[in-house]
Motif scaffolding. Structure first.
Motif, short mmCIF file in Angstrom:
data_model
loop_
_atom_site.label_atom_id
_atom_site.label_comp_id
_atom_site.label_asym_id
_atom_site.label_seq_id
_atom_site.Cartn_x
_atom_site.Cartn_y
_atom_site.Cartn_z
N ALA A 16 0.58 -0.71 0.12
CA ALA A 16 -0.40 0.18 -0.31
C ALA A 16 0.86 1.50 0.14
O ALA A 16 1.58 1.40 0.34
CB ALA A 16 -1.03 0.25 1.32
N THR A 17 -0.11 2.07 -0.83
CA THR A 17 1.02 3.97 -0.78
C THR A 17 -0.16 4.24 -0.48
O THR A 17 -0.90 4.85 -1.42
CB THR A 17 1.89 3.74 -2.56
OG1 THR A 17 3.23 2.31 -2.79
CG2 THR A 17 2.67 5.19 -2.67
N ILE A 18 0.49 5.64 0.12
CA ILE A 18 -0.58 6.77 -0.39
C ILE A 18 0.09 7.65 -0.93
O ILE A 18 0.47 8.12 -0.84
CB ILE A 18 -0.65 7.22 1.27
CG1 ILE A 18 -1.13 6.34 2.48
CG2 ILE A 18 -1.59 8.87 1.56
CD1 ILE A 18 -0.87 6.65 3.96
N VAL A 19 -1.40 8.39 -1.84
CA VAL A 19 -1.01 8.88 -2.90
C VAL A 19 -2.04 10.79 -2.35
O VAL A 19 -3.09 10.38 -2.25
CB VAL A 19 -1.02 8.90 -4.02
CG1 VAL A 19 -0.68 9.73 -5.65
CG2 VAL A 19 -0.40 7.49 -4.83
N THR A 20 -0.93 12.22 -2.48
CA THR A 20 -1.72 12.77 -2.07
C THR A 20 -1.34 14.03 -2.46
O THR A 20 0.25 14.14 -2.63
CB THR A 20 -1.43 12.46 0.14
OG1 THR A 20 -1.93 14.30 -0.06
CG2 THR A 20 -0.29 13.17 0.20
N SER A 21 -1.63 15.37 -1.87
CA SER A 21 -1.37 16.22 -2.53
C SER A 21 -1.01 17.42 -1.30
O SER A 21 -0.32 18.33 -1.26
CB SER A 21 -2.11 17.26 -3.28
OG SER A 21 -3.43 17.78 -2.77
N ILE A 46 -4.56 22.87 0.33
CA ILE A 46 -5.39 22.47 -0.36
C ILE A 46 -5.14 22.33 -2.47
O ILE A 46 -4.25 23.48 -2.26
CB ILE A 46 -7.27 22.04 -0.35
CG1 ILE A 46 -7.48 21.90 0.75
CG2 ILE A 46 -7.60 21.68 -1.76
CD1 ILE A 46 -8.83 22.23 1.05
N ALA A 47 -4.58 21.64 -2.98
CA ALA A 47 -4.31 21.57 -4.06
C ALA A 47 -4.83 22.15 -5.45
O ALA A 47 -6.22 21.82 -5.04
CB ALA A 47 -3.12 20.23 -4.78
N LEU A 48 -4.50 22.98 -5.94
CA LEU A 48 -5.64 23.83 -7.04
C LEU A 48 -4.66 24.52 -8.35
O LEU A 48 -3.30 24.77 -7.73
CB LEU A 48 -6.03 25.26 -6.33
CG LEU A 48 -7.04 25.91 -7.16
CD1 LEU A 48 -8.28 24.98 -7.85
CD2 LEU A 48 -7.41 27.04 -6.36
N SER A 49 -4.65 23.26 -9.36
CA SER A 49 -4.16 23.51 -10.12
C SER A 49 -4.50 22.80 -11.87
O SER A 49 -5.27 21.31 -11.49
CB SER A 49 -2.51 22.47 -9.85
OG SER A 49 -1.77 22.64 -11.69
N PRO A 77 -9.34 16.99 -2.75
CA PRO A 77 -9.60 16.74 -4.29
C PRO A 77 -8.84 15.52 -4.81
O PRO A 77 -8.73 14.42 -5.90
CB PRO A 77 -8.87 18.12 -4.98
CG PRO A 77 -8.12 18.70 -3.89
CD PRO A 77 -8.68 18.17 -2.39
N LEU A 78 -7.75 15.16 -4.03
CA LEU A 78 -6.73 14.39 -4.26
C LEU A 78 -7.57 12.90 -3.51
O LEU A 78 -6.79 11.55 -4.23
CB LEU A 78 -5.34 14.50 -4.83
CG LEU A 78 -4.69 14.99 -5.17
CD1 LEU A 78 -3.25 15.65 -5.35
CD2 LEU A 78 -5.43 15.21 -6.73
N GLY A 79 -7.85 12.34 -3.09
CA GLY A 79 -7.99 11.10 -2.29
C GLY A 79 -7.15 11.42 -0.86
O GLY A 79 -6.59 10.05 -1.21
#
Length: 80
Positions: A16-21, A46-49, A77-79
């Protein structure tokens, strides 16, 4: 709860790997974290792009994951 889920999966042999902004370390309690560095709102991280969705898509494709569990909302927004 994302970290708890990832740790539990890793205990069962899942990579398992966590992917986040969200900013932070690359590993938390033994769980690797793939951090997507994008423009963030000034008050909350919070990422905004405009390219964010494409970047997430490329990261997921590059990771060749068998399964993806997502938490997606206005504030995550990136889970994350």
């Amino acid at each position: 709860h994302i970290l708890a889920l990832a740790k539990r999966l890793r205990q069962r042999g899942v990579e398992a790997t966590i992917v986040t902004s969200f900013p932070g370390p690359d590993v938390i309690e033994g769980v690797p974290v793939d951090r997507i560095d994008r423009l963030r709102l000034p008050v909350v991280p919070i990422a905004l792009s405009p390219g964010l969705v494409g970047m997430v898509r490329r990261r997921l494709e590059a990771g060749r994951y068998d399964m993806v569990h997502v938490h997606c909302s206005i504030v995550a927004p990136l889970g994350t």
